[in-house]
Write a protein that holds these residues in place. Sequence first.
Motif, short mmCIF file in Angstrom:
data_model
loop_
_atom_site.label_atom_id
_atom_site.label_comp_id
_atom_site.label_asym_id
_atom_site.label_seq_id
_atom_site.Cartn_x
_atom_site.Cartn_y
_atom_site.Cartn_z
N GLN A 57 20.22 -39.82 13.19
CA GLN A 57 21.21 -38.65 12.87
C GLN A 57 22.01 -38.63 11.88
N VAL A 58 22.23 -37.47 11.32
CA VAL A 58 23.24 -37.40 10.89
C VAL A 58 24.33 -36.36 10.74
N GLN A 59 25.45 -36.93 10.51
CA GLN A 59 26.88 -35.76 11.53
C GLN A 59 26.90 -35.16 9.82
N ALA A 60 27.56 -33.90 9.83
CA ALA A 60 28.51 -33.30 8.51
C ALA A 60 28.54 -31.86 8.97
N MET A 61 30.05 -31.81 8.20
CA MET A 61 31.18 -31.20 9.50
C MET A 61 32.22 -30.77 7.67
N ARG A 62 32.64 -29.77 7.78
CA ARG A 62 33.58 -29.40 6.75
C ARG A 62 35.71 -29.56 8.06
N ILE A 63 36.35 -30.33 6.42
CA ILE A 63 37.39 -30.68 7.23
C ILE A 63 38.23 -30.18 6.26
N GLU A 64 38.88 -29.54 6.97
CA GLU A 64 40.46 -28.57 5.90
C GLU A 64 41.63 -29.60 6.83
N THR A 65 41.97 -29.79 5.40
CA THR A 65 42.86 -31.01 4.86
C THR A 65 44.29 -29.94 4.36
N PRO A 66 45.25 -30.52 3.79
CA PRO A 66 46.44 -29.92 3.47
C PRO A 66 46.51 -29.43 2.21
N ALA A 67 45.52 -30.35 1.46
CA ALA A 67 45.52 -30.52 0.39
C ALA A 67 44.46 -29.53 -0.40
N GLY A 68 43.64 -29.25 0.86
CA GLY A 68 42.00 -28.55 0.69
C GLY A 68 40.66 -28.89 1.69
N PRO A 69 39.62 -28.20 1.39
CA PRO A 69 39.00 -28.44 2.32
C PRO A 69 37.71 -29.66 1.51
N PHE A 70 37.54 -30.28 2.20
CA PHE A 70 35.98 -30.55 2.04
C PHE A 70 35.50 -30.96 2.52
N THR A 71 33.16 -31.15 2.36
CA THR A 71 31.80 -31.46 3.57
C THR A 71 32.45 -33.15 3.57
N LEU A 72 31.94 -33.76 4.89
CA LEU A 72 32.25 -34.73 4.78
C LEU A 72 30.58 -35.37 5.62
#
Length: 371
Positions: free
Chosen positions: A216-231
């Motif tokens: 399987q492949v996991q994907a998520m949007r992560i919210e950091t203090p410097a900004g969001p990114f997709t992992l």
Amino acid sequence: MYSSQMDCCRGEASRDRRLLEKDDGFTSRMTDQYCSRDVSPLLILSWIYAAIIILWFLLHGWFGDTLWWLALLNAFVPFFFLPLVILVPICFVYRDWRYWRSVLVPLVIFVFLYGELFLPNVPVRNADSITVMTFNIWGGSQSTETAHVIVENGLPDIIALQELTPQMVNVFLEEIGDLYPYRLLSPEGTYRGMGVLSRFPLTEIDTRHLAHPWWQVQAMRIETPAGPFTLYNVHPDATNVLVYIEEERDIPAEVRSSMALRQQTIEMLVADFSQRDGPIVVVGDFNSTDQSDVYALMRQHLTDAHRASGWGLGHTFPAYGGSFRGIPIFPLQMRLDMVFLSKDFQAARTWVSQAYGESDHRPLLTEFVWR
């Protein structure tokens, strides 16, 4: 007068003969000196070695992983250059240009493929740096020893786990669960299980279109203090020749099938993250080395964090040595675990963990910053 002229001519002819004999003697000595430098068996072997390296390089560039036996060879490329450890010092000892000519092309190919991995890295300092760990914990892990690997590596901000089982979920939550309040856990009783532990809020992204009965492949949007990114957390199918031998499977067919499935997975992955907006980070056990077609495809779109900020070959598998039917298996033969970053990030530091618990992989960690 006539006699005098004849004597003069005879003198000149005698002088010419002496000069000719002297020149012939010099040529003879040079020829003897050159011929006395016999072509030694070592020199012959070095030329054969150079021819093999050149042949592999041409085949690799032309066919890649499309030939099953070549794909297997491509997984062990760094070891092709081990003879240089002996041949290069021999060149200095013998000081014979013929030895240098035999090792020059293999040496240039090695520098072309791996030279940048042995250059010093420029330190990058940023208060907003993020550290991510990718860790294939091994589906057979059962003890807290594996969970303690995370503690020993300074509790990274984000941890991507592969081969996560329900039992190990309980172990991780008991040992470090309070330190990672945000999680996306998808354990299974097989090698298909995965999970992510994060200090930052995350939101799951549907990846059922990327799933397969074997992975399987996991994907998520992560919210950091410097900004969001997709992992993305990935773990495509492996090529395990030892299993094929043990179970008496058709090795060429199995290798072709596993290679094709892995290539298909990564092509779908690339298509998926290419249509998403914003920064991208892809981590996991790719079951592919940096000389594979899968790796080449990833490098077309993202930056390999180890090549950007690591040092040395960065091998992560196998974590320890063993044997198969009496044949020794040496540790750290290949680099399977990787971190890829979009151009929005700069890799500050990448390293392989010395601790690995019960796993057969060593974790890979990357500290990166926003550009």
